[in-house]
Design an enzyme around this catalytic site. Structure first.
Site, PDB file in Angstrom:
ATOM      1  N   ARG A  76      53.427  -8.932  12.800  1.00  0.00           N
ATOM      2  CA  ARG A  76      53.290  -8.084  13.846  1.00  0.00           C
ATOM      3  C   ARG A  76      52.064  -8.325  14.740  1.00  0.00           C
ATOM      4  O   ARG A  76      51.864  -7.609  15.873  1.00  0.00           O
ATOM      5  CB  ARG A  76      52.714  -6.583  13.236  1.00  0.00           C
ATOM      6  CG  ARG A  76      53.749  -5.851  12.690  1.00  0.00           C
ATOM      7  CD  ARG A  76      53.739  -4.525  12.027  1.00  0.00           C
ATOM      8  NE  ARG A  76      52.416  -4.142  11.587  1.00  0.00           N
ATOM      9  CZ  ARG A  76      51.887  -2.921  11.462  1.00  0.00           C
ATOM     10  NH1 ARG A  76      52.716  -1.985  11.756  1.00  0.00           N
ATOM     11  NH2 ARG A  76      50.532  -2.720  10.838  1.00  0.00           N
ATOM     12  N   ASP A  77      51.499  -9.498  14.692  1.00  0.00           N
ATOM     13  CA  ASP A  77      50.626  -9.862  15.651  1.00  0.00           C
ATOM     14  C   ASP A  77      50.995 -11.444  16.089  1.00  0.00           C
ATOM     15  O   ASP A  77      49.807 -12.285  16.118  1.00  0.00           O
ATOM     16  CB  ASP A  77      49.350  -9.507  15.599  1.00  0.00           C
ATOM     17  CG  ASP A  77      48.471  -9.771  16.760  1.00  0.00           C
ATOM     18  OD1 ASP A  77      49.121  -9.647  17.705  1.00  0.00           O
ATOM     19  OD2 ASP A  77      47.086  -9.785  16.753  1.00  0.00           O
TER      20      ASP A  77
END
Length: 202
Positions: A76-77
């Site tokens: 997610r990043d």
């Protein structure tokens, strides 16, 4: 006692230690990587990177992401600043799992990520799965082949988010004159607004 690395393209955890501080924090010791990140490598190039070099880097990154997804984990990043190299500068290492989530209990819905790399389904408040990472990798692929220019741009985070949600993907000839048709096709399949049609990391 050292822990085995889960994957050669993921930064390994050497150990975790109680810091004995009053806040109950834990010190996590990671393997030593080289000083350069993928962001540094892109910036140093100063122009579109050579497609064979980009292909090698993307293969390593997607192997790491596919491994995470097989374990039910979404990073997610994913962004160039969170991609390191070993001390020889040859092997890519995905790092910084602070925003990661295990999807075994179902899809996620919280808003996380970095403006240029975040997938549109995160920003629109819908439930989402691991393919948000594929979007981020596709954005990185675009940036490497364009000479450092992101596909969706804005003067503020709000403008960037708006551009990401619209997902109007273009390939300016001036930036992509050396990119192959197959490379652009791969970007389209990764930076696809419809997550159900977006290809998997595998």
């Amino acid at each position: 006692m050292a822990l085995l690395s889960p994957h050669p393209n993921i930064v390994s955890v050497v150990g975790a230690f109680d810091s004995s501080s009053s806040d109950g924090s834990l010190a996590v010791v990671m393997e030593l990587c080289g000083p350069q990140t993928l962001y540094d490598r892109i910036a140093r190039a100063g122009r579109a990177m050579q497609e064979p070099d980009v292909a090698s880097l993307m293969k390593q990154l997607l192997l790491a992401v596919a491994h995470c997804h097989r374990l039910g984990v979404a990073h997610r990043d994913i962004k160039p600043e969170n991609v390191f190299f070993d001390q020889r500068g040859a092997t890519l290492k995905l790092a910084d799992f602070r925003s990661a989530v295990w999807l075994g209990g179902g899809p996620a819905s919280d808003v996380v990520g970095t403006p240029y790399y975040v997938a549109p389904e995160i920003l629109t408040g819908r439930e989402y799965g691991e393919k948000v990472d594929v979007w981020s990798c596709g954005v990185i692929l675009y940036i490497m082949l364009s000479g450092g220019i992101p596909p969706f741009y804005g003067e503020s985070a709000e403008e960037i988010f708006s551009a990401v949600v619209r997902a109007n993907l273009r390939f300016p000839p001036k930036l992509f004159r050396s990119a192959s048709a197959s490379a652009k096709d791969l970007i389209r399949k990764m930076v696809c607004r419809d997550a159900s049609r977006r290809i998997s990391a595998e």
